[in-house]
Design a protein around this motif. Structure first.
Motif, PDB file in Angstrom:
ATOM      1  N   MET A 149      59.123  40.799  24.407  1.00  0.00           N
ATOM      2  CA  MET A 149      58.421  40.971  23.144  1.00  0.00           C
ATOM      3  C   MET A 149      58.456  42.464  22.767  1.00  0.00           C
ATOM      4  N   GLU A 150      58.798  42.723  21.511  1.00  0.00           N
ATOM      5  CA  GLU A 150      58.874  44.090  21.015  1.00  0.00           C
ATOM      6  C   GLU A 150      57.485  44.730  21.000  1.00  0.00           C
ATOM      7  N   ARG A 151      57.399  45.951  21.461  1.00  0.00           N
ATOM      8  CA  ARG A 151      56.145  46.703  21.434  1.00  0.00           C
ATOM      9  C   ARG A 151      56.211  47.703  20.284  1.00  0.00           C
ATOM     10  N   VAL A 152      55.131  47.772  19.510  1.00  0.00           N
ATOM     11  CA  VAL A 152      55.105  48.588  18.303  1.00  0.00           C
ATOM     12  C   VAL A 152      53.953  49.591  18.386  1.00  0.00           C
ATOM     13  N   ALA A 153      54.255  50.863  18.152  1.00  0.00           N
ATOM     14  CA  ALA A 153      53.233  51.908  18.073  1.00  0.00           C
ATOM     15  C   ALA A 153      53.060  52.296  16.616  1.00  0.00           C
ATOM     16  N   ILE A 154      51.796  52.475  16.213  1.00  0.00           N
ATOM     17  CA  ILE A 154      51.505  52.913  14.853  1.00  0.00           C
ATOM     18  C   ILE A 154      50.668  54.181  14.913  1.00  0.00           C
ATOM     19  N   LEU A 155      51.145  55.221  14.226  1.00  0.00           N
ATOM     20  CA  LEU A 155      50.409  56.482  14.104  1.00  0.00           C
ATOM     21  C   LEU A 155      50.147  56.742  12.627  1.00  0.00           C
ATOM     22  N   VAL A 156      48.885  56.987  12.268  1.00  0.00           N
ATOM     23  CA  VAL A 156      48.537  57.306  10.880  1.00  0.00           C
ATOM     24  C   VAL A 156      48.371  58.809  10.690  1.00  0.00           C
ATOM     25  N   SER A 157      48.773  59.569  11.695  1.00  0.00           N
ATOM     26  CA  SER A 157      48.702  61.027  11.631  1.00  0.00           C
ATOM     27  C   SER A 157      49.812  61.602  12.504  1.00  0.00           C
TER      28      SER A 157
END
Length: 161
Positions: free
Chosen positions: A1-9
């Motif tokens: 399963m693909e792992r996704v990181a999200i950064l809003v800064s």
């Protein structure tokens, strides 16, 4: 399963150095490489200047560059309204909805919750509260300060189970 990181800064990707009394912020390549090692996809979006994102893009090693999706100030400004009296329109709300959609991240636009008066209330999507709207279990929200990466699972993803 693909792992996704999200950064809003971009703050966790920076480091401040002082040399001969001159202080500069630089890209902390170690944090970028750590993100690339831990995640299959790294999404970064903020109102940082386009030049900051261009610098990041130009300095990422070619082997990790395809893992990064970068969204700078000009992307978000494309969502501005022309209303003179707008006070609550934040271009990051529709911008982040577009980012999540085009990257296949599951999220809610409206969520119901029980308010302080014990009644159900509807809450509209807000970019600064992604933890309450992202329901995709693959996602990790990344925050932190200079060179410090803090990882958090979205609260909404645990509700989905």
């Amino acid at each position: 399963m693909e792992r996704v990181a999200i950064l809003v800064s971009t703050a966790p990707l920076r480091k401040t150095t002082t040399r001969h009394g001159v202080t500069k912020q630089r890209l902390n390549m170690e944090t970028c490489l750590e993100l690339a090692r831990r995640f299959d996809l790294v999404i970064i979006g903020s109102l940082s200047a386009d030049e900051v994102f261009k610098y990041i893009e130009d300095h990422l090693p070619p082997e990790v560059r395809p893992r990064f999706r970068l969204y700078a100030r000009s992307f978000f400004h494309g969502f501005r309204t022309d209303e003179i009296m707008r006070t609550t329109d934040d271009p990051r709300n529709p911008g982040w909805q577009q980012i999540l959609s085009e990257n296949g991240v599951e999220f809610e636009v409206l969520r119901s919750r029980i308010g302080h008066n014990q009644r159900h209330q509807q809450e509209r999507f807000a970019w600064d509260r992604l933890t309450h709207f992202v329901i995709d279990e693959r996602v990790t929200l990344v925050t932190g300060g200079e060179g410090q990466l803090l990882y958090d699972q979205p609260q909404a993803a645990s509700r989905k189970r």
